[in-house]
Write an enzyme that holds these catalytic residues in place. Structure first.
Site, PDB file in Angstrom:
ATOM      1  N   LYS A   1       0.829  -1.207   0.000  1.00  0.00           N
ATOM      2  CA  LYS A   1       0.000   0.000   0.000  1.00  0.00           C
ATOM      3  C   LYS A   1       0.866   1.261   0.000  1.00  0.00           C
ATOM      4  O   LYS A   1       0.550   2.252  -0.663  1.00  0.00           O
ATOM      5  CB  LYS A   1      -0.937  -0.023   1.205  1.00  0.00           C
ATOM      6  CG  LYS A   1      -2.041  -1.064   1.069  1.00  0.00           C
ATOM      7  CD  LYS A   1      -2.699  -1.404   2.389  1.00  0.00           C
ATOM      8  CE  LYS A   1      -3.699  -2.539   2.190  1.00  0.00           C
ATOM      9  NZ  LYS A   1      -4.256  -3.063   3.438  1.00  0.00           N
TER      10      LYS A   1
ATOM     11  N   GLN B   1      -5.166  -2.300   9.431  1.00  0.00           N
ATOM     12  CA  GLN B   1      -4.859  -3.571   8.783  1.00  0.00           C
ATOM     13  C   GLN B   1      -5.391  -4.740   9.615  1.00  0.00           C
ATOM     14  O   GLN B   1      -5.111  -4.854  10.807  1.00  0.00           O
ATOM     15  CB  GLN B   1      -3.339  -3.714   8.591  1.00  0.00           C
ATOM     16  CG  GLN B   1      -2.918  -4.976   7.862  1.00  0.00           C
ATOM     17  CD  GLN B   1      -3.447  -5.038   6.433  1.00  0.00           C
ATOM     18  OE1 GLN B   1      -3.357  -4.071   5.684  1.00  0.00           O
ATOM     19  NE2 GLN B   1      -3.994  -6.177   6.063  1.00  0.00           N
TER      20      GLN B   1
ATOM     21  N   ASP C   1     -11.674   1.535   3.433  1.00  0.00           N
ATOM     22  CA  ASP C   1     -11.795   0.083   3.240  1.00  0.00           C
ATOM     23  C   ASP C   1     -13.219  -0.311   2.858  1.00  0.00           C
ATOM     24  O   ASP C   1     -13.446  -1.396   2.327  1.00  0.00           O
ATOM     25  CB  ASP C   1     -11.399  -0.650   4.526  1.00  0.00           C
ATOM     26  CG  ASP C   1     -10.110  -1.454   4.372  1.00  0.00           C
ATOM     27  OD1 ASP C   1      -9.715  -1.724   3.227  1.00  0.00           O
ATOM     28  OD2 ASP C   1      -9.509  -1.817   5.396  1.00  0.00           O
TER      29      ASP C   1
END
Length: 282
Positions: free
Chosen positions: A51, A95, A118
């Site tokens: 990322k 995460q 997300d």
């Protein structure tokens, strides 16, 4: 034909880089993504590194905040709230997975709806199912872009999604339904799975088990999207949920593992972050 998510992501990130440059010129700063990494899980570290690299290519500011896996739930929630209040941060990603002593749902719900890049916040999920504007989860969004890249006309087709997770199976089924496919959701408890999957013009497989789908389970000429990332128990190499070598002889096109869905997930995260930045400017 193999649908290369890697090649498509390179093209899309180049387009995003131009978009980000224009935004920076117009507003005086670039979009900012804050990523929280708890612990040192190898898979999570790899994803977060990917990322950060993608952010650099696109021109997004990326801040990775590392915390030990001993962090308390309260400390993590407090950190999320600090980022919510930080006007310089446009997108927040925690995460997953998190250590067992932390409630993932609480953490996801704590992220500001506007900064949930997300697409996991309950209100974003609800909006998706109610056909309202929302941030779509990155992997399902990437899958739809791969189908577009394959030149697949979705409307009127029969789609089968194998897997029912909140992250992939359920949202991609809804996106396919919204694109006017006739959708069936199958899973590990489906009786005679092959009978179901052989009906699919579009087959999306996200079960997390190597080589679940073999050639005899695929309709000739189908488009197959393999979401799985597993280790082959015999070779130790990365493989998908689909036996690619067998199935590509039957399917019209298929995504490889690696290099298929994975790169598109990260690319769509970049797009969601840019979109979140733009919404703040309105």
């Amino acid at each position: 034909m193999r649908i290369s998510g890697k090649d498509l992501s390179v093209r899309l990130k180049a387009e995003m880089a131009e978009r980000v440059a224009q935004l920076k010129e117009k507003y005086g700063r670039e979009p900012h993504l804050a990523v929280i990494l708890v612990g040192e899980d190898p898979g999570s570290v790899s994803y977060v590194t990917g990322k950060a690299k993608a952010s650099e290519v696109v021109g997004i500011r990326n801040t990775t905040i590392r915390r030990p896996d001993t962090i308390s739930e309260k400390e993590l929630l407090d950190l999320v709230r600090e980022l919510n209040a930080d006007e310089s941060v446009d997108g927040i990603l925690v995460q997953l997975p998190l250590p067992r002593h932390i409630d993932e749902n609480k953490v996801i719900e704590a992220i500001s709806l506007e900064k949930d890049v997300d697409g996991f916040h309950p209100l974003n999920v609800a909006a998706l199912w109610q056909k309202r504007p929302c941030t779509v989860a990155c992997t399902p969004k990437g899958i739809m872009k791969l189908l577009q890249e394959a030149g697949e006309e979705i409307a009127g087709k029969r789609a089968v999604v194998v897997g029912r997770s909140n992250i992939v199976g359920l949202p991609v089924a809804k996106l396919l339904l919204d694109a006017n496919a006739t959708v069936t959701i199958a899973h590990s408890r489906t009786k005679d799975l092959g009978e179901v999957t052989r009906q699919a013009d579009i087959l999306v497989v996200a079960v997390g088990h190597p080589h679940t789908i073999t050639a005899d389970m695929v309709k000739p000429g189908a488009v197959v999207i393999d979401v799985g990332v597993n280790r082959n128990p015999d070779t130790g190499k990365l493989c998908g949920d689909v036996d690619t070598e067998e199935v590509e002889a039957v399917a019209r096109c298929i995504t490889p593992v690696p290099g298929g869905v994975g790169p598109m997930t990260i690319t769509c995260l970049m797009e969601n972050t840019i979109d979140a930045f733009e919404r703040k400017q309105r």
